[in-house]
Design a protein around this motif. Structure first.
Motif, PDB file in Angstrom:
ATOM      1  N   ASP A  51       0.834  -1.202   0.000  1.00 34.05           N
ATOM      2  CA  ASP A  51       0.000   0.000   0.000  1.00 34.05           C
ATOM      3  C   ASP A  51       0.871   1.254   0.000  1.00 34.05           C
ATOM      4  O   ASP A  51       2.087   1.180   0.020  1.00 34.05           O
ATOM      5  N   PHE A  52       0.218   2.395  -0.042  1.00 31.30           N
ATOM      6  CA  PHE A  52       0.932   3.668  -0.065  1.00 31.30           C
ATOM      7  C   PHE A  52       1.647   3.932   1.255  1.00 31.30           C
ATOM      8  O   PHE A  52       2.779   4.416   1.276  1.00 31.30           O
ATOM      9  N   ARG A  53       0.999   3.609   2.366  1.00 31.52           N
ATOM     10  CA  ARG A  53       1.575   3.885   3.687  1.00 31.52           C
ATOM     11  C   ARG A  53       2.937   3.214   3.849  1.00 31.52           C
ATOM     12  O   ARG A  53       3.892   3.839   4.309  1.00 31.52           O
ATOM     13  N   ASP A  54       3.028   1.917   3.506  1.00 28.38           N
ATOM     14  CA  ASP A  54       4.310   1.217   3.642  1.00 28.38           C
ATOM     15  C   ASP A  54       5.372   1.826   2.734  1.00 28.38           C
ATOM     16  O   ASP A  54       6.530   1.974   3.124  1.00 28.38           O
ATOM     17  N   ALA A  55       4.990   2.182   1.505  1.00 32.50           N
ATOM     18  CA  ALA A  55       5.935   2.822   0.586  1.00 32.50           C
ATOM     19  C   ALA A  55       6.423   4.149   1.158  1.00 32.50           C
ATOM     20  O   ALA A  55       7.606   4.484   1.083  1.00 32.50           O
ATOM     21  N   LEU A  56       5.508   4.911   1.746  1.00 36.57           N
ATOM     22  CA  LEU A  56       5.856   6.187   2.344  1.00 36.57           C
ATOM     23  C   LEU A  56       6.790   6.007   3.540  1.00 36.57           C
ATOM     24  O   LEU A  56       7.804   6.707   3.674  1.00 36.57           O
ATOM     25  N   GLU A  57       6.485   5.060   4.411  1.00 44.27           N
ATOM     26  CA  GLU A  57       7.329   4.804   5.586  1.00 44.27           C
ATOM     27  C   GLU A  57       8.729   4.356   5.166  1.00 44.27           C
ATOM     28  O   GLU A  57       9.729   4.789   5.731  1.00 44.27           O
ATOM     29  N   PHE A  58       8.790   3.482   4.161  1.00 40.99           N
ATOM     30  CA  PHE A  58      10.084   3.038   3.641  1.00 40.99           C
ATOM     31  C   PHE A  58      10.873   4.233   3.123  1.00 40.99           C
ATOM     32  O   PHE A  58      12.065   4.382   3.405  1.00 40.99           O
ATOM     33  N   THR A  59      10.221   5.104   2.365  1.00 40.33           N
ATOM     34  CA  THR A  59      10.869   6.289   1.815  1.00 40.33           C
ATOM     35  C   THR A  59      11.427   7.159   2.936  1.00 40.33           C
ATOM     36  O   THR A  59      12.553   7.667   2.851  1.00 40.33           O
TER      37      THR A  59
END
Length: 116
Positions: A51-59
């Motif tokens: 999802d977007f949240r995991d991608a954002l947290e990784f970033t």
């Protein structure tokens, strides 16, 4: 010692970019499903997320790592994925530090890998 545990040592302008023979062993130590060398010049990585949240947290975590090591990749965030482009600007090519950073990003990603 794994590549991710090695220090991110800054290069000097006297250093030459790595040749394919020099970077191949480092490339073997990062995720082959994520990273590729493009034009013997830079690393491109593609990470997928649920999802977007995991991608954002990784970033965000990669950004913190980049600040700590003072080695900053180009990051592109979109829903469920993060694209990474990285090379050492001082030598306009690849340096061992690029691969150390890639291995550290792979380690961060282990906590976010999508479930099948």
């Amino acid at each position: 010692m794994s590549l991710a545990d090695e220090p991110c040592e800054a290069c000097t302008s006297d250093d030459d970019p790595l040749t394919p023979e020099e970077y191949e062993p480092y490339l073997a130590d990062v995720r082959s499903d994520v990273w590729e060398v493009v034009d013997d010049h830079h690393l491109d990585g593609h990470y997928e997320f649920d999802d977007f949240r995991d991608a954002l947290e990784f970033t965000y975590e990669v950004g913190e790592l980049a600040e700590e090591e003072w080695h900053h990749p180009d990051l592109a965030l979109s829903w469920g994925e993060v694209e990474v482009t990285m090379w050492t600007h001082k030598i306009d090519g690849l340096h061992k530090t690029d691969f150390v950073m890639a291995a550290r990003m792979d380690r961060i990603y282990e906590g976010y890998e999508p479930e099948d």
